[in-house]
Design an enzyme around this catalytic site. Structure first.
Site, PDB file in Angstrom:
ATOM      1  N   LYS A 180      48.359  75.075  97.112  1.00  0.00           N
ATOM      2  CA  LYS A 180      47.459  76.208  97.321  1.00  0.00           C
ATOM      3  C   LYS A 180      46.940  76.608  95.944  1.00  0.00           C
ATOM      4  O   LYS A 180      47.566  77.362  95.223  1.00  0.00           O
ATOM      5  CB  LYS A 180      48.196  77.375  97.991  1.00  0.00           C
ATOM      6  CG  LYS A 180      47.294  78.325  98.819  1.00  0.00           C
ATOM      7  CD  LYS A 180      46.152  78.976  98.050  1.00  0.00           C
ATOM      8  CE  LYS A 180      46.653  80.115  97.170  1.00  0.00           C
ATOM      9  NZ  LYS A 180      45.518  80.809  96.461  1.00  0.00           N
ATOM     10  N   GLU A 254      57.087  79.898  86.887  1.00  0.00           N
ATOM     11  CA  GLU A 254      56.583  80.001  85.509  1.00  0.00           C
ATOM     12  C   GLU A 254      55.669  81.210  85.488  1.00  0.00           C
ATOM     13  O   GLU A 254      54.583  81.191  86.068  1.00  0.00           O
ATOM     14  CB  GLU A 254      55.860  78.713  85.115  1.00  0.00           C
ATOM     15  CG  GLU A 254      55.678  78.560  83.618  1.00  0.00           C
ATOM     16  CD  GLU A 254      54.374  79.163  83.124  1.00  0.00           C
ATOM     17  OE1 GLU A 254      54.409  80.321  82.626  1.00  0.00           O
ATOM     18  OE2 GLU A 254      53.356  78.497  83.253  1.00  0.00           O
ATOM     19  N   CYS A 288      49.300  81.691  79.760  1.00  0.00           N
ATOM     20  CA  CYS A 288      50.590  82.377  79.825  1.00  0.00           C
ATOM     21  C   CYS A 288      51.277  82.436  78.470  1.00  0.00           C
ATOM     22  O   CYS A 288      52.058  83.349  78.214  1.00  0.00           O
ATOM     23  CB  CYS A 288      51.485  81.693  80.855  1.00  0.00           C
ATOM     24  SG  CYS A 288      51.702  79.928  80.580  1.00  0.00           S
ATOM     25  N   GLU A 389      51.416  92.109  79.623  1.00  0.00           N
ATOM     26  CA  GLU A 389      50.471  91.000  79.474  1.00  0.00           C
ATOM     27  C   GLU A 389      49.057  91.442  79.815  1.00  0.00           C
ATOM     28  O   GLU A 389      48.829  92.053  80.856  1.00  0.00           O
ATOM     29  CB  GLU A 389      50.902  89.863  80.389  1.00  0.00           C
ATOM     30  CG  GLU A 389      50.111  88.581  80.210  1.00  0.00           C
ATOM     31  CD  GLU A 389      50.674  87.445  81.048  1.00  0.00           C
ATOM     32  OE1 GLU A 389      50.750  86.321  80.537  1.00  0.00           O
ATOM     33  OE2 GLU A 389      51.032  87.692  82.217  1.00  0.00           O
TER      34      GLU A 389
END
Length: 497
Positions: A180, A254, A288, A389
């Site tokens: 997906k 992750e 990331c 973040e």
């Protein structure tokens, strides 16, 4: 071809080796972030469509298992060759979808085959063991077997690259997959899956279902999925962890990062400058491992800050398909808004904008989702901007006085994905690498990654590892087989003299 020449595209799900429309005919539209205009129309996956894809993957397990590990590996290598032949097309397709530089994404598409070559080579290296028992009449050995159907849920920043990082070890271990991709960047995975058919993969081994959050949740919670490989944000990852744990499924997560780049006074400043710039402004900070916190020793703080500001001002922003462009747009409207809001909050908390800090509108792309390279100073270690973040081109600069303080600041977040250290002191470099709470530590470099070196996070940055031999182990389960070789019956109810 420039971004202005790009035309709208239409895509369906890829299930059991064929294009498939959604059961209810629903679709969704994606935007080109460079122009701000609609670009692609995709099938919107409902639970019924997810169920069809999972059943296709389950049905394909027998055909995949009948192929020897060596042949499976060679098939993966043929798929790698097909991707390499189409790398230019796939990379530019991704650039149109997420606004990252075509040069970077074409390069990613060219190295994606390395993962398939590596894990294809490992496919026939999966071995069990014979266990030496005290009871010598018994043969006890182990078998390493695939988990089953793997659900792969990936983000929009490096769609094909990140997906193959999960797909390659899963296939090598003998699993089948349902992918997906992000609703922002679904096209490249669909096109790559079709290339697998050209490489003679059995239908149903690789399936792609497109859609948004509801589609992902249907896949994550499906009882026929043995494991989820997820890359994305912390809160979404938490939901994946809870959902998979509730039905005893496996998960590799992750997640996010707030990585620190630590620069000591003895560092090569040209090297550090290049590393800091690449760590946060390459890919517009949409990675990331972005080095979003620059911890700079106070003795060189002002000097290096000035160099960073001057370089940020020179970054060429515009059409990501043009080779001279150095930074493209932000991938989505919502992410652009997040950048603006977080910078505004940082300023309200006392930070100062040394450069950028606002949306920009380059000539020819007035409606594009562009945000200036941004450098913030006067940021305190516990400020919101230093703890959370952004996923954008926003660098928080924080001074430190000694090694101990640098470690304290670097480790004092919920994240632990990566870190960078710039120093010419070999002993200090390895002390820092040992003490930093991060899954990857780069010394005098940044953003290095390869197929055979493990990658993953500490703390809220994730669970499990991608890449390397460790990754393939996480797609396998161990069976212990016991066999009595003695002809004498081992009857516990018969007395023996």
């Amino acid at each position: 071809m420039s971004i202005a020449q790009v035309v709208e595209q239409r895509f369906q799900h890829w299930i059991a080796g064929a294009d498939v429309t959604s059961a209810d005919g629903a679709t969704f539209v994606t935007e080109n972030p460079t122009t701000g205009r609609a670009w692609g129309k995709f099938a919107l996956g409902a639970p019924t469509d997810v169920n069809e894809a999972v059943h296709a993957a389950q049905s394909a397990r027998k055909a995949w298992a009948k192929i020897s590990p060596t042949r499976r590996g060679r098939m993966m290598m043929r798929w790698a060759d097909k991707i390499a032949e189409n790398a230019e097309r796939l990379g530019r397709l991704e650039s149109i979808q997420n606004g990252k530089l075509a040069s970077e994404l074409v390069l990613q598409a060219r190295i994606v085959p390395d993962w398939l070559y590596y894990y294809g080579g490992l496919a026939d290296k999966i071995e069990g063991r014979v266990i030496p028992l005290d009871r010598t009449s018994v043969l006890n050995y182990t078998m390493r077997e695939p988990l089953g159907v793997i659900g792969v849920v990936m983000p929009w920043n490096s769609p094909l690259f990140l997906a193959v990082m999960a797909i390659a070890p899963a296939l090598a271990a003998g699993n089948t997959v349902v992918v997906k991709p992000s609703e922002v960047t679904s096209a490249s995975m669909l096109e790559a899956a079709k290339l697998a058919k050209e490489a003679d993969f059995p239908d149903g081994v690789i399936n792609v279902i497109t859609g948004g959050r509801d589609t992902a949740e249907a896949l994550v919670s499906h009882s026929g999925v043995a494991k989820i490989a997820f890359t994305g944000g912390v809160e979404a990852g938490r939901k994946v962890a809870v959902s998979t744990a509730s039905r005893f499924a496996h998960a590799t997560l992750e997640l996010g990062g707030k990585s620190a780049s630590i620069v000591f006074p003895d560092a090569d400043l040209a090297q550090a400058e290049a590393g800091l710039l690449a760590g946060i402004f390459a890919a517009a900070g949409q990675t990331c491992v972005a080095g979003s916190r620059a911890l700079i020793h106070r003795s060189i703080h002002d000097q290096l800050l000035q160099r960073l500001v001057e370089r940020a001002a020179d970054i060429r922003i515009g059409d990501p398909l043009v080779s001279s462009t150095q930074m493209g747009p932000i991938a989505t409207r919502s992410q652009l808004s997040k950048n603006e809001v977080m910078v505004q909050r940082a300023v309200a908390d006392g930070a100062k904008v040394a450069f950028g800090g606002e949306r920009i509108r380059p000539d020819g792309f007035r409606d594009g989702f562009f945000f200036s390279p941004t450098i913030l100073t006067n940021v305190r270690p516990h400020d919101f901007i230093a703890q959370n973040e952004v996923f954008g081109p926003v660098l928080s600069v924080i001074p430190f006085d000694d090694e101990e303080e640098a470690l304290t600041i670097a480790n004092d977040t919920q994240f632990g994905l990566a870190a960078g250290v710039w120093t010419m002191d070999l002993r200090r470099a390895h002390r820092m690498a040992r003490a930093l709470e991060a899954g990857t530590v780069w010394i005098n470099m940044y953003r290095g990654i390869t197929f055979n070196s493990p990658f993953g996070g500490y703390k809220a940055s994730g669970i499990g590892r991608q890449n390397g031999i460790e990754a393939i182990d996480s797609y396998l389960q161990t069976k212990s087989v016991w066999c009595e070789l003695d002809e004498v019956a081992q009857d516990p109810f018969v007395l023996r003299s």
